[in-house]
Design a protein around this motif. Structure first.
Motif, PDB file in Angstrom:
ATOM      1  N   UNK A  60       7.321   8.329   6.324  1.00  0.00           N
ATOM      2  CA  UNK A  60       8.668   8.880   6.173  1.00  0.00           C
ATOM      3  C   UNK A  60       8.596  10.198   5.424  1.00  0.00           C
ATOM      4  N   UNK A  61       9.497  11.106   5.786  1.00  0.00           N
ATOM      5  CA  UNK A  61       9.649  12.366   5.055  1.00  0.00           C
ATOM      6  C   UNK A  61      11.133  12.584   4.819  1.00  0.00           C
ATOM      7  N   UNK A  97       6.508   9.504   2.144  1.00  0.00           N
ATOM      8  CA  UNK A  97       6.262   8.088   1.883  1.00  0.00           C
ATOM      9  C   UNK A  97       5.351   7.533   2.963  1.00  0.00           C
ATOM     10  N   UNK A  98       4.389   6.726   2.544  1.00  0.00           N
ATOM     11  CA  UNK A  98       3.532   6.027   3.501  1.00  0.00           C
ATOM     12  C   UNK A  98       3.265   4.619   2.990  1.00  0.00           C
ATOM     13  N   UNK A 121       0.833  -1.212   0.000  1.00  0.00           N
ATOM     14  CA  UNK A 121       0.000   0.000   0.000  1.00  0.00           C
ATOM     15  C   UNK A 121       0.861   1.254   0.000  1.00  0.00           C
ATOM     16  N   UNK A 122       1.956   1.197  -0.739  1.00  0.00           N
ATOM     17  CA  UNK A 122       2.936   2.289  -0.710  1.00  0.00           C
ATOM     18  C   UNK A 122       2.475   3.462  -1.556  1.00  0.00           C
ATOM     19  N   UNK A 123       2.643   4.670  -0.994  1.00  0.00           N
ATOM     20  CA  UNK A 123       2.359   5.911  -1.696  1.00  0.00           C
ATOM     21  C   UNK A 123       3.548   6.848  -1.502  1.00  0.00           C
ATOM     22  N   UNK A 124       4.108   7.318  -2.609  1.00  0.00           N
ATOM     23  CA  UNK A 124       5.259   8.214  -2.555  1.00  0.00           C
ATOM     24  C   UNK A 124       4.943   9.480  -3.323  1.00  0.00           C
ATOM     25  N   UNK A 159       9.392   6.357  10.518  1.00  0.00           N
ATOM     26  CA  UNK A 159       8.734   5.733  11.657  1.00  0.00           C
ATOM     27  C   UNK A 159       7.926   4.531  11.181  1.00  0.00           C
ATOM     28  N   UNK A 160       8.160   3.378  11.845  1.00  0.00           N
ATOM     29  CA  UNK A 160       7.410   2.152  11.559  1.00  0.00           C
ATOM     30  C   UNK A 160       6.758   1.704  12.861  1.00  0.00           C
TER      31      UNK A 160
END
Length: 541
Positions: A388-389, A376-377, A355-358, A406-407
């Protein structure tokens, strides 16, 4: 007795007689046209043989076959039908087929005192495969000396000023003939190729091209050019791509250890390539629904290192290079699954983000363009909520980067493949989280990485009943140590490892992670209890 003269023909509409001289002129013209028309058919065969021979004499490594040619004296045009070009090393299939090609005088320009031609090509097919490319690459004859220009001039002696291609196709076959890269319904129009009009303009010629890409995709290029510029033509154009299926690039990507499945690409932007300026700007680049994996194996490690070095050199060459501006204003990757596969010794481990979105904005090779920003999510291993940023700039005085990652709450059972491969054990419960912050500037890196393991359960009699005795003992020990290292108030194993040092050799020591883990859990949680118990025992004695 004098016979009366026959009356001259009259125009019944106007009541005027048509002079015989005019009738003779019309008759002569019609006769000449008929003679020219009939004569052209007698010219066809000798001209066909001559044209085919000249083209074959000009080309090196390729062979031409021209079954039909018709020359028209009336329009000074030549029509070729069934023209094929084959590579001598790999003649099947032909690299080019031209069902219909017609070249003639561009009469509009004759009126302005310029003798040039136009060319129309219907249904051309260009076909290239991997074997043909390898043969071309191995040839000792440079492309400029292959004789293509001379062969082209053998078709028609005039310089072509207008070119139109309709319903063309371009096919490339890599290793799998069932997955060709194919452009269809290709239409191209290019005018003023010889720079007759607007010669003072930087880009005096206009052109347009449209094509279908891999069946469902579509592309359009429109702009202006200087086709006569030296050493290469100069171009300024806008580009649009829509619904291009990128899985067709899987064969090409596999050579770089990348596996691609699914995905659709759309893009819009513009390019300018001239003697003084080279720019490429993507206003929008969108990729949706792709599954992408990078596969690492011991056998490919050296090739990976060489590729990495090439990429590093290429990036350094274009970074802040004068007169070269590369920009991606907006890059969006949505609904993706991106992974890293480590395949060695019969063990295969995949770490992935689903479900990655960049979202990437203002990416450029020029420091003056300002920083690029990325967000990034996704879900690490399908469960760990990831955010992430990053902010970074092209190299000016060295790398320039700020990264936050962060995970949260990754299910540890999803990491069993990794734990089995590297620790020879697996877990039945627990979660993994991670926080990291990195700053790279002035050739130094500073930051930290902080992993968390919570509620980790290593040994389960029901799950491990089929495993060997010693392996079960080992997992019991690992589980026991994990329980010992838990920070009791929060019931989690945690550490914080600082990362600092020069970029060329950052100090990311494994021993530091181990020491910090022991210090955080053992010294702060276990040791005080142990010391209290020992003290109490001593007092009783």
């Amino acid at each position: 007795m004098v016979e009366p003269k026959e009356p001259a023909p009259r125009d019944t509409r106007h009541g005027l007689a048509v002079p015989k001289v005019l009738l003779w002129i019309v008759g002569i013209m019609v006769s000449l046209v008929l003679i020219a028309f009939i004569a052209s058919f007698f010219i066809d065969e000798p001209l066909r043989r001559t044209t085919e021979k000249k083209m074959n004499q000009s080309l090196k490594g390729y062979k031409v076959r021209l079954p039909r040619l018709h020359f028209s004296l009336i329009g000074l045009s030549v029509t070729l039908k069934g023209l094929t070009i084959t590579q001598e090393a790999h003649p099947e299939p032909p690299v080019a087929e031209f069902p219909y090609l017609r070249a003639s005088v561009q009469w509009r320009e004759v009126l302005s005192g310029r003798l040039v031609g136009d060319m129309r090509v219907d249904g051309p097919k260009i076909h290239v495969d991997l074997q043909q490319l390898k043969s071309e690459a191995a040839s000792k004859v440079p492309m400029k000396q292959k004789g293509w220009q001379q062969a082209f001039e053998a078709i028609y002696p005039l310089k072509i000023n207008l070119l139109k291609i309709t319903d063309g196709s371009l096919t490339y076959i890599d290793e799998d003939p069932k997955r060709p890269l194919k452009l269809t319904h290709l239409n191209l129009s290019a005018n003023n190729i010889r720079n007759i009009h607007l010669p003072d303009k930087v880009y005096p010629s206009d052109f347009q091209m449209e094509t279908d890409i891999f069946g469902t995709g579509h592309g359009r290029v429109e702009g202006r050019a200087d086709f006569l510029a030296e050493p290469t033509p100069a171009v300024k154009a806008v580009i649009e791509l829509a619904k291009v299926p990128i899985a067709y690039f899987a064969q090409l990507a596999a050579r770089s250890n990348v596996r691609i499945e699914g995905g659709v690409l759309s893009a819009s932007g513009d390019v300018e390539f001239g003697r003084k300026v080279q720019t490429a700007r993507l206003k929008n680049l969108n990729i949706n629904g792709v599954r992408l994996d990078y596969i690492h194996t011991p056998e490919t490690a050296r090739a990976e290192a060489r590729r990495a070095e090439k990429v590093k050199r290429a990036a350094k060459e274009v970074s802040n290079k004068p007169n070269l501006v590369l920009t991606i204003e907006h890059f969006i990757l949505t609904d993706a699954n991106v992974g890293f596969i480590n395949d060695y010794g019969g063990k295969k481990v995949r770490l992935f983000l689903s479900d990655a979105n960049l979202y990437l904005d203002n990416f450029s090779n020029q420091f003056s363009k300002g920083p690029a920003k990325a967000r990034l999510s996704g879900r690490f291993m399908g469960s760990g909520v990831t955010e992430a940023t990053a902010t970074f700039r092209p190299e000016d005085k060295g790398p320039d980067l700020d990264l936050y990652l962060k995970i949260d709450n990754t299910q540890l059972v999803s990491l069993n493949g990794l734990l089995r491969s590297y620790g020879n054990f697996d877990v039945t419960a627990g979660t993994f989280s991670l926080v990291t912050e990195l700053h790279v500037k002035n050739n130094r890196v500073n930051g930290y990485i902080k992993p968390f393991f919570k509620d980790m359960k290593v040994y389960d009699r029901r799950q491990d009943k089929n495993k060997g005795f010693f392996h079960r003992v080992y997992e019991m020990l690992v589980g026991g140590i994990a329980k010992l290292l838990e920070n009791r108030p929060r019931d989690q194993v945690a550490t914080k490892a600082d990362i600092s040092g020069p970029v060329q050799n950052p100090r990311t020591s494994t021993w530091q992670v181990v020491v910090e883990l022991i210090r955080n859990a053992f010294i702060k949680a276990i040791l005080p209890t142990f010391e209290r118990d020992v003290t109490a025992l001593g007092k009783r004695k």
